[in-house]
Scaffold this motif. Structure first.
Motif, mmCIF file in Angstrom:
data_model
loop_
_atom_site.group_PDB
_atom_site.id
_atom_site.type_symbol
_atom_site.label_atom_id
_atom_site.label_comp_id
_atom_site.label_asym_id
_atom_site.label_seq_id
_atom_site.Cartn_x
_atom_site.Cartn_y
_atom_site.Cartn_z
ATOM 1 N N HIS A 86 -33.453 -33.392 17.877
ATOM 2 C CA HIS A 86 -32.069 -33.543 18.319
ATOM 3 C C HIS A 86 -31.367 -32.192 18.197
ATOM 4 C CE1 HIS A 86 -29.492 -36.864 19.568
ATOM 5 N NE2 HIS A 86 -28.469 -36.233 19.008
ATOM 6 N N PHE A 87 -30.589 -31.830 19.208
ATOM 7 C CA PHE A 87 -29.956 -30.519 19.291
ATOM 8 C C PHE A 87 -28.448 -30.687 19.221
ATOM 9 C CE2 PHE A 87 -29.397 -26.553 22.209
ATOM 10 C CZ PHE A 87 -29.041 -25.788 21.103
ATOM 11 N N ILE A 88 -27.839 -30.195 18.129
ATOM 12 C CA ILE A 88 -26.408 -30.329 17.885
ATOM 13 C C ILE A 88 -25.787 -28.936 17.805
ATOM 14 C CG2 ILE A 88 -24.642 -31.200 16.292
ATOM 15 C CD1 ILE A 88 -26.798 -33.163 15.236
ATOM 16 N N THR A 89 -24.696 -28.730 18.537
ATOM 17 C CA THR A 89 -24.013 -27.434 18.476
ATOM 18 C C THR A 89 -22.577 -27.615 18.014
ATOM 19 O OG1 THR A 89 -23.360 -27.555 20.828
ATOM 20 C CG2 THR A 89 -25.429 -26.427 20.307
ATOM 21 N N PHE A 90 -22.045 -26.553 17.404
ATOM 22 C CA PHE A 90 -20.643 -26.503 17.005
ATOM 23 C C PHE A 90 -19.968 -25.402 17.804
ATOM 24 C CE2 PHE A 90 -22.218 -28.962 13.548
ATOM 25 C CZ PHE A 90 -21.140 -29.637 12.998
ATOM 26 N N GLU A 91 -18.773 -25.708 18.328
ATOM 27 C CA GLU A 91 -18.005 -24.740 19.090
ATOM 28 C C GLU A 91 -16.565 -24.723 18.597
ATOM 29 O OE1 GLU A 91 -19.161 -22.620 21.161
ATOM 30 O OE2 GLU A 91 -21.031 -23.436 21.967
ATOM 31 N N GLY A 92 -15.851 -23.677 18.967
ATOM 32 C CA GLY A 92 -14.444 -23.562 18.602
ATOM 33 C C GLY A 92 -14.010 -22.115 18.646
ATOM 34 N N ILE A 93 -12.710 -21.903 18.532
ATOM 35 C CA ILE A 93 -12.186 -20.548 18.515
ATOM 36 C C ILE A 93 -12.573 -19.872 17.202
ATOM 37 C CG2 ILE A 93 -10.267 -21.150 20.029
ATOM 38 C CD1 ILE A 93 -8.451 -21.120 17.532
ATOM 39 N N ASP A 94 -12.382 -18.579 17.119
ATOM 40 C CA ASP A 94 -12.673 -17.844 15.902
ATOM 41 C C ASP A 94 -11.806 -18.366 14.759
ATOM 42 O OD1 ASP A 94 -14.549 -15.856 17.004
ATOM 43 O OD2 ASP A 94 -12.804 -15.244 18.177
ATOM 44 N N GLY A 95 -12.428 -18.597 13.601
ATOM 45 C CA GLY A 95 -11.697 -19.079 12.445
ATOM 46 C C GLY A 95 -11.465 -20.571 12.419
ATOM 47 N N PHE A 119 -23.301 -21.894 21.162
ATOM 48 C CA PHE A 119 -24.397 -21.862 22.137
ATOM 49 C C PHE A 119 -23.774 -21.450 23.471
ATOM 50 C CE2 PHE A 119 -27.839 -23.954 24.732
ATOM 51 C CZ PHE A 119 -28.885 -23.186 24.256
ATOM 52 N N ALA A 120 -24.287 -21.955 24.562
ATOM 53 C CA ALA A 120 -23.876 -21.476 25.887
ATOM 54 C C ALA A 120 -22.406 -21.724 26.190
ATOM 55 C CB ALA A 120 -24.737 -22.123 26.971
ATOM 56 N N ASP A 121 -21.805 -22.750 25.594
ATOM 57 C CA ASP A 121 -20.393 -23.017 25.872
ATOM 58 C C ASP A 121 -19.514 -21.845 25.451
ATOM 59 O OD1 ASP A 121 -20.708 -25.643 26.944
ATOM 60 O OD2 ASP A 121 -21.093 -26.366 24.912
ATOM 61 N N SER A 122 -19.901 -21.122 24.401
ATOM 62 C CA SER A 122 -19.121 -19.956 23.994
ATOM 63 C C SER A 122 -19.178 -18.857 25.043
ATOM 64 C CB SER A 122 -19.625 -19.421 22.650
ATOM 65 O OG SER A 122 -19.153 -20.220 21.586
ATOM 66 N N THR A 123 -20.330 -18.685 25.674
ATOM 67 C CA THR A 123 -20.441 -17.688 26.734
ATOM 68 C C THR A 123 -19.643 -18.117 27.960
ATOM 69 O OG1 THR A 123 -22.647 -17.155 25.920
ATOM 70 C CG2 THR A 123 -22.059 -16.294 28.085
ATOM 71 N N ARG A 124 -19.654 -19.416 28.247
ATOM 72 C CA ARG A 124 -18.840 -19.923 29.356
ATOM 73 C C ARG A 124 -17.374 -19.590 29.145
ATOM 74 N NH1 ARG A 124 -22.630 -24.775 28.876
ATOM 75 N NH2 ARG A 124 -23.878 -24.661 30.782
ATOM 76 N N MET A 125 -16.953 -19.588 27.891
ATOM 77 C CA MET A 125 -15.556 -19.321 27.572
ATOM 78 C C MET A 125 -15.276 -17.821 27.418
ATOM 79 S SD MET A 125 -13.796 -22.123 27.576
ATOM 80 C CE MET A 125 -14.723 -22.294 29.110
ATOM 81 N N TYR A 126 -15.925 -17.184 26.457
ATOM 82 C CA TYR A 126 -15.564 -15.812 26.086
ATOM 83 C C TYR A 126 -15.886 -14.792 27.187
ATOM 84 C CZ TYR A 126 -14.304 -17.045 21.317
ATOM 85 O OH TYR A 126 -13.676 -17.569 20.225
ATOM 86 N N GLN A 127 -16.956 -15.005 27.925
ATOM 87 C CA GLN A 127 -17.292 -14.074 29.006
ATOM 88 C C GLN A 127 -16.960 -14.654 30.380
ATOM 89 O OE1 GLN A 127 -19.589 -14.427 26.245
ATOM 90 N NE2 GLN A 127 -18.400 -12.671 25.535
ATOM 91 N N GLY A 128 -17.207 -15.951 30.561
ATOM 92 C CA GLY A 128 -17.012 -16.552 31.873
ATOM 93 C C GLY A 128 -15.576 -16.805 32.238
ATOM 94 N N LEU A 129 -14.714 -16.981 31.223
ATOM 95 C CA LEU A 129 -13.323 -17.312 31.487
ATOM 96 C C LEU A 129 -12.370 -16.195 31.095
ATOM 97 C CD1 LEU A 129 -11.060 -19.355 32.188
ATOM 98 C CD2 LEU A 129 -11.217 -20.184 29.830
#
Length: 212
Positions: free
Chosen positions: A10-19, A103-113
């Motif tokens: 099972h693959f679980i990721t955590f995302e969120g802004i810095d801090g 994971f990839a969602d951070s790249t979608r945000m920080y670089q992609g958006l």
């Protein structure tokens, strides 16, 4: 609360802004599942493998304008590919639970958006070179001003993105919330306010809901 119904692979990721506290929550969840007898791999991005950790230093340290957004996308994708090959996929194949801090969602945000309209580029590279989404993504939602204050108080060398200021954090929070609606089947959005133990209870409830 027990999570004995969670299965391996099972693959679980955590995302969120810095801090936002996601790293703390990822570690607390890993500790809880290990205590229950599960085999868990706790990892992070960028990083999680020898090559990816080397790339981590390139993208998280130095001046904010060190790289263009396009170069960052390539660097993060290269790090993620190595991480996937050497850490994530072998652990999942062995029936382990993988918990990853970003994971990839951070790249979608920080670089992609945040640094241009490059979301399509991020997604194309992801489909071509990664091709894997998490089974569950836990988004720790945090007030951007509080999150930035927390992040800056750590005083580490890895403050390149924090140095972009609160405007970036505001944009990232809105972007992550929009992303949670886009991928509603795997996202759980949790309030990051309160003690780490209070937030951890919310994480366990979200995991139980996901598994039910």
């Amino acid at each position: 609360m027990t999570t004995n119904t969670v299965t391996g692979g099972h693959f679980i990721t955590f995302e969120g802004i810095d801090g936002s506290g996601k790293s703390t929550q990822a570690r607390m969840l890993a500790d809880h599942l290990i205590a229950e007898g599960h085999e868990v791999v706790l990892t992070r991005e960028p990083g999680g493998s020898k090559g990816a950790e080397e790339i981590r230093a390139l993208v998280l340290e130095g001046d904010p304008d060190r790289w263009s957004a396009e170069t960052e996308i390539l660097l993060f994708t290269a790090a993620r590919r190595d991480h996937l090959e050497r850490t994530i996929l072998p652990a999942l194949a062995a029936g382990k639970i993988v918990i990853c801090d970003r994971f990839a969602d951070s790249t979608r945000m920080y670089q992609g958006l945040s640094r241009g309209d490059l979301r399509n580029v991020v997604d194309q590279l992801h489909d071509l070179m990664i091709g894997r989404e998490p089974d569950l993504t836990i988004l720790i939602d945090m007030d951007p001003a509080e999150g930035l204050s927390r992040a800056k108080s750590r005083q580490t060398a890895e403050e390149r993105f924090e140095d972009f200021g609160q405007a970036l954090q505001d944009q990232m929070r809105s972007g992550f919330l929009a992303l949670s609606r886009e991928y509603a089947d795997r996202f759980r959005v949790l309030n990051g306010a309160g003690t780490p133990e209070e937030v951890a209870t919310r994480v366990m409830e979200a995991l139980a809901e996901h598994l039910s």
